[in-house]
Motif scaffolding. Sequence first.
Motif, PDB file in Angstrom:
ATOM      1  N   MET A   1       0.855  -1.239  -0.039  1.00  0.00           N
ATOM      2  CA  MET A   1       0.031   0.121   0.024  1.00  0.00           C
ATOM      3  C   MET A   1       0.791   1.347   0.034  1.00  0.00           C
ATOM      4  O   MET A   1       1.325   1.683   0.999  1.00  0.00           O
ATOM      5  N   ARG A   2       1.047   1.932  -1.239  1.00  0.00           N
ATOM      6  CA  ARG A   2       1.777   2.924  -1.238  1.00  0.00           C
ATOM      7  C   ARG A   2       1.351   4.160  -0.650  1.00  0.00           C
ATOM      8  O   ARG A   2       2.075   5.005  -0.109  1.00  0.00           O
ATOM      9  N   ALA A  48       5.010   0.273   9.507  1.00  0.00           N
ATOM     10  CA  ALA A  48       4.702  -1.230   9.771  1.00  0.00           C
ATOM     11  C   ALA A  48       3.573  -1.769   9.080  1.00  0.00           C
ATOM     12  O   ALA A  48       3.234  -3.011   8.660  1.00  0.00           O
ATOM     13  N   PHE A  49       2.395  -1.123   9.082  1.00  0.00           N
ATOM     14  CA  PHE A  49       1.034  -1.375   8.578  1.00  0.00           C
ATOM     15  C   PHE A  49       1.199  -1.602   7.147  1.00  0.00           C
ATOM     16  O   PHE A  49       0.614  -2.738   6.867  1.00  0.00           O
ATOM     17  N   SER A  50       1.890  -0.931   6.423  1.00  0.00           N
ATOM     18  CA  SER A  50       2.015  -1.135   4.998  1.00  0.00           C
ATOM     19  C   SER A  50       3.077  -2.464   4.632  1.00  0.00           C
ATOM     20  O   SER A  50       2.450  -3.198   3.813  1.00  0.00           O
ATOM     21  N   LEU A  55       3.149  -8.194   3.095  1.00  0.00           N
ATOM     22  CA  LEU A  55       3.317  -9.417   3.456  1.00  0.00           C
ATOM     23  C   LEU A  55       2.103 -10.310   3.537  1.00  0.00           C
ATOM     24  O   LEU A  55       2.386 -11.486   2.932  1.00  0.00           O
ATOM     25  N   LEU A  56       1.028  -9.849   3.907  1.00  0.00           N
ATOM     26  CA  LEU A  56      -0.154 -10.927   3.861  1.00  0.00           C
ATOM     27  C   LEU A  56      -0.550 -10.804   2.446  1.00  0.00           C
ATOM     28  O   LEU A  56      -1.162 -12.053   1.874  1.00  0.00           O
ATOM     29  N   THR A  57      -0.381  -9.871   1.491  1.00  0.00           N
ATOM     30  CA  THR A  57      -0.731 -10.204   0.181  1.00  0.00           C
ATOM     31  C   THR A  57       0.051 -11.020  -0.567  1.00  0.00           C
ATOM     32  O   THR A  57      -0.137 -11.792  -1.220  1.00  0.00           O
ATOM     33  N   ILE A  59       1.662 -13.825   1.024  1.00  0.00           N
ATOM     34  CA  ILE A  59       1.169 -14.966   1.416  1.00  0.00           C
ATOM     35  C   ILE A  59       0.063 -15.522   0.722  1.00  0.00           C
ATOM     36  O   ILE A  59      -0.141 -16.592   0.233  1.00  0.00           O
ATOM     37  N   ARG A  60      -0.728 -14.488   0.513  1.00  0.00           N
ATOM     38  CA  ARG A  60      -2.310 -14.711  -0.080  1.00  0.00           C
ATOM     39  C   ARG A  60      -1.965 -15.431  -1.717  1.00  0.00           C
ATOM     40  O   ARG A  60      -2.350 -16.366  -2.140  1.00  0.00           O
ATOM     41  N   ASP A  61      -1.208 -14.410  -2.185  1.00  0.00           N
ATOM     42  CA  ASP A  61      -0.661 -14.685  -3.722  1.00  0.00           C
ATOM     43  C   ASP A  61       0.023 -16.174  -3.798  1.00  0.00           C
ATOM     44  O   ASP A  61      -0.066 -16.897  -4.767  1.00  0.00           O
ATOM     45  N   ALA A  62       0.833 -16.633  -2.785  1.00  0.00           N
ATOM     46  CA  ALA A  62       1.488 -17.868  -2.582  1.00  0.00           C
ATOM     47  C   ALA A  62       0.504 -19.005  -2.316  1.00  0.00           C
ATOM     48  O   ALA A  62       1.016 -20.042  -2.865  1.00  0.00           O
ATOM     49  N   LEU A  63      -0.583 -18.910  -1.432  1.00  0.00           N
ATOM     50  CA  LEU A  63      -1.232 -20.001  -1.198  1.00  0.00           C
ATOM     51  C   LEU A  63      -2.475 -20.120  -2.117  1.00  0.00           C
ATOM     52  O   LEU A  63      -2.903 -21.495  -2.312  1.00  0.00           O
ATOM     53  N   VAL A  64      -2.900 -19.149  -2.808  1.00  0.00           N
ATOM     54  CA  VAL A  64      -4.048 -19.204  -3.574  1.00  0.00           C
ATOM     55  C   VAL A  64      -3.628 -19.247  -5.169  1.00  0.00           C
ATOM     56  O   VAL A  64      -2.941 -18.415  -5.611  1.00  0.00           O
ATOM     57  N   PRO A  65      -4.451 -20.193  -5.959  1.00  0.00           N
ATOM     58  CA  PRO A  65      -3.848 -20.211  -7.409  1.00  0.00           C
ATOM     59  C   PRO A  65      -4.345 -18.916  -7.956  1.00  0.00           C
ATOM     60  O   PRO A  65      -5.158 -18.195  -7.454  1.00  0.00           O
ATOM     61  N   LYS A  66      -3.699 -18.541  -9.101  1.00  0.00           N
ATOM     62  CA  LYS A  66      -3.829 -17.161  -9.795  1.00  0.00           C
ATOM     63  C   LYS A  66      -5.504 -17.206 -10.362  1.00  0.00           C
ATOM     64  O   LYS A  66      -5.802 -15.970 -10.327  1.00  0.00           O
ATOM     65  N   SER A  67      -5.986 -18.413 -10.514  1.00  0.00           N
ATOM     66  CA  SER A  67      -7.121 -18.105 -11.056  1.00  0.00           C
ATOM     67  C   SER A  67      -8.338 -17.677 -10.189  1.00  0.00           C
ATOM     68  O   SER A  67      -9.259 -17.208 -10.377  1.00  0.00           O
ATOM     69  N   GLU A  68      -8.007 -17.869  -8.657  1.00  0.00           N
ATOM     70  CA  GLU A  68      -8.851 -17.585  -7.689  1.00  0.00           C
ATOM     71  C   GLU A  68      -8.685 -16.297  -7.205  1.00  0.00           C
ATOM     72  O   GLU A  68      -9.615 -15.673  -6.194  1.00  0.00           O
TER      73      GLU A  68
END
Length: 100
Positions: A1-2, A48-50, A55-57, A59-68
């Motif tokens: 988040m810029r 820190a919030f940024s 980091l959470l984004t 992690i989500r991108d690593a766990l969820v396939p690109k199509s979802e």
Amino acid sequence: MRILNWIAYLSWALAAISLPLAFMDEYTFGFFIGLSVSIAISGVLFFAFSRIIVLLTDIRDALVPKSEVPKKVDEPIPLRPTSTHAELSAELARMKEKLA
């Protein structure tokens, strides 16, 4: 988040500006020191919030396939209905028949 990074940089700049103001007058020393420290801490929290959101984004991108992963929609919303008047009238008549 810029935007959070920019808010953090702005907070640090305001803290740096208010720090010299503390040494201009002995009566306002405590106020400006407290102000600059609290603004600097706010900048650290925004930064820190940024980092947490990035980091959470990741992690989500690593766990969820690109199509979802939900995509950003850049298509403008049409200003007028895409159905004609006759189609809408027929749909309303069909819905009225269903309810009756």
